[in-house]
Motif scaffolding. Structure first.
Motif, PDB file in Angstrom:
ATOM      1  N   MET A 127      45.212  52.120   9.127  1.00 15.24           N
ATOM      2  CA  MET A 127      44.784  51.938  10.883  1.00 15.24           C
ATOM      3  C   MET A 127      44.175  50.544  11.205  1.00 15.24           C
ATOM      4  N   LYS A 128      44.486  50.230  12.220  1.00 20.91           N
ATOM      5  CA  LYS A 128      43.838  48.780  11.998  1.00 20.91           C
ATOM      6  C   LYS A 128      42.282  48.370  12.515  1.00 20.91           C
ATOM      7  N   MET A 129      41.217  48.991  13.042  1.00 21.74           N
ATOM      8  CA  MET A 129      40.251  49.340  12.852  1.00 21.74           C
ATOM      9  C   MET A 129      39.667  49.748  11.418  1.00 21.74           C
ATOM     10  N   ILE A 130      39.726  50.583  10.736  1.00 20.47           N
ATOM     11  CA  ILE A 130      39.548  50.894   9.307  1.00 20.47           C
ATOM     12  C   ILE A 130      38.963  49.874   8.484  1.00 20.47           C
ATOM     13  N   LYS A 131      38.185  49.978   7.942  1.00 13.19           N
ATOM     14  CA  LYS A 131      37.770  49.311   6.572  1.00 13.19           C
ATOM     15  C   LYS A 131      37.988  49.998   5.891  1.00 13.19           C
ATOM     16  N   ASP A 132      37.713  51.278   5.648  1.00 20.65           N
ATOM     17  CA  ASP A 132      37.667  52.170   4.020  1.00 20.65           C
ATOM     18  C   ASP A 132      37.854  53.776   4.663  1.00 20.65           C
ATOM     19  N   ALA A 133      38.758  54.400   4.117  1.00 19.43           N
ATOM     20  CA  ALA A 133      38.421  55.891   4.266  1.00 19.43           C
ATOM     21  C   ALA A 133      37.930  56.703   2.552  1.00 19.43           C
ATOM     22  N   GLU A 134      37.595  57.804   2.637  1.00 20.58           N
ATOM     23  CA  GLU A 134      37.227  58.882   1.618  1.00 20.58           C
ATOM     24  C   GLU A 134      37.472  60.027   2.042  1.00 20.58           C
ATOM     25  N   VAL A 135      38.353  60.851   1.310  1.00 18.13           N
ATOM     26  CA  VAL A 135      38.665  62.359   1.336  1.00 18.13           C
ATOM     27  C   VAL A 135      37.566  63.021   0.635  1.00 18.13           C
ATOM     28  N   GLU A 136      37.417  63.836   1.277  1.00 18.20           N
ATOM     29  CA  GLU A 136      35.864  64.330   0.182  1.00 18.20           C
ATOM     30  C   GLU A 136      36.860  66.448   0.558  1.00 18.20           C
ATOM     31  N   ILE A 137      36.611  66.635  -1.413  1.00 19.90           N
ATOM     32  CA  ILE A 137      37.392  68.217  -1.160  1.00 19.90           C
ATOM     33  C   ILE A 137      36.005  69.095  -1.332  1.00 19.90           C
ATOM     34  N   THR A 138      36.774  69.964   0.131  1.00 21.44           N
ATOM     35  CA  THR A 138      35.939  71.406  -0.801  1.00 21.44           C
ATOM     36  C   THR A 138      35.829  72.835  -0.286  1.00 21.44           C
TER      37      THR A 138
END
Length: 107
Positions: A75-86
């Motif tokens: 996505m254009k505006m997003i600098k970074d993304a992280e997914v945490e599994i629980t």
């Protein structure tokens, strides 16, 4: 106030992207399936997704979180993304939306 509206709109866009990802074994997107517990966006436009899997030994345990990260990062505006599994709380059919239950013939 404008920033809050923008963040709410951004949150909706992130959810829309997540809704394009489907569980390979169940013909329902992972959002409606109830696998997404929360989505956080900070002021630096970094996203953290708290999600679960249908089971701890789910066959897509490696690839599904990466797909979520990659689609959000694209996505254009997003600098970074992280997914945490629980697994707390563990996934159950009660977490599915009415739409998902209808799609699977559970209603």
């Amino acid at each position: 106030m404008e920033t809050e509206i923008d963040m709410a709109e951004l949150g909706e866009k992130i959810v829309a992207v997540i809704k394009t990802i489907y569980d390979p074994e169940i013909p329902v997107d992972i959002y409606e399936l109830g696998l997404i517990y929360d989505v956080f966006v900070n002021e630096d436009m970094e996203v953290k997704v708290l999600m679960t899997l249908t089971t701890p030994n789910c066959p897509v345990a490696e690839s599904l979180p990466m797909e979520v990260e990659d689609k959000i990062k694209s996505m254009k505006m997003i600098k970074d993304a992280e997914v945490e599994i629980t697994f707390d709380p563990p996934w159950s059919q009660e977490l599915m939306s009415e739409e998902a239950k209808l799609e699977l013939g559970m209603l």
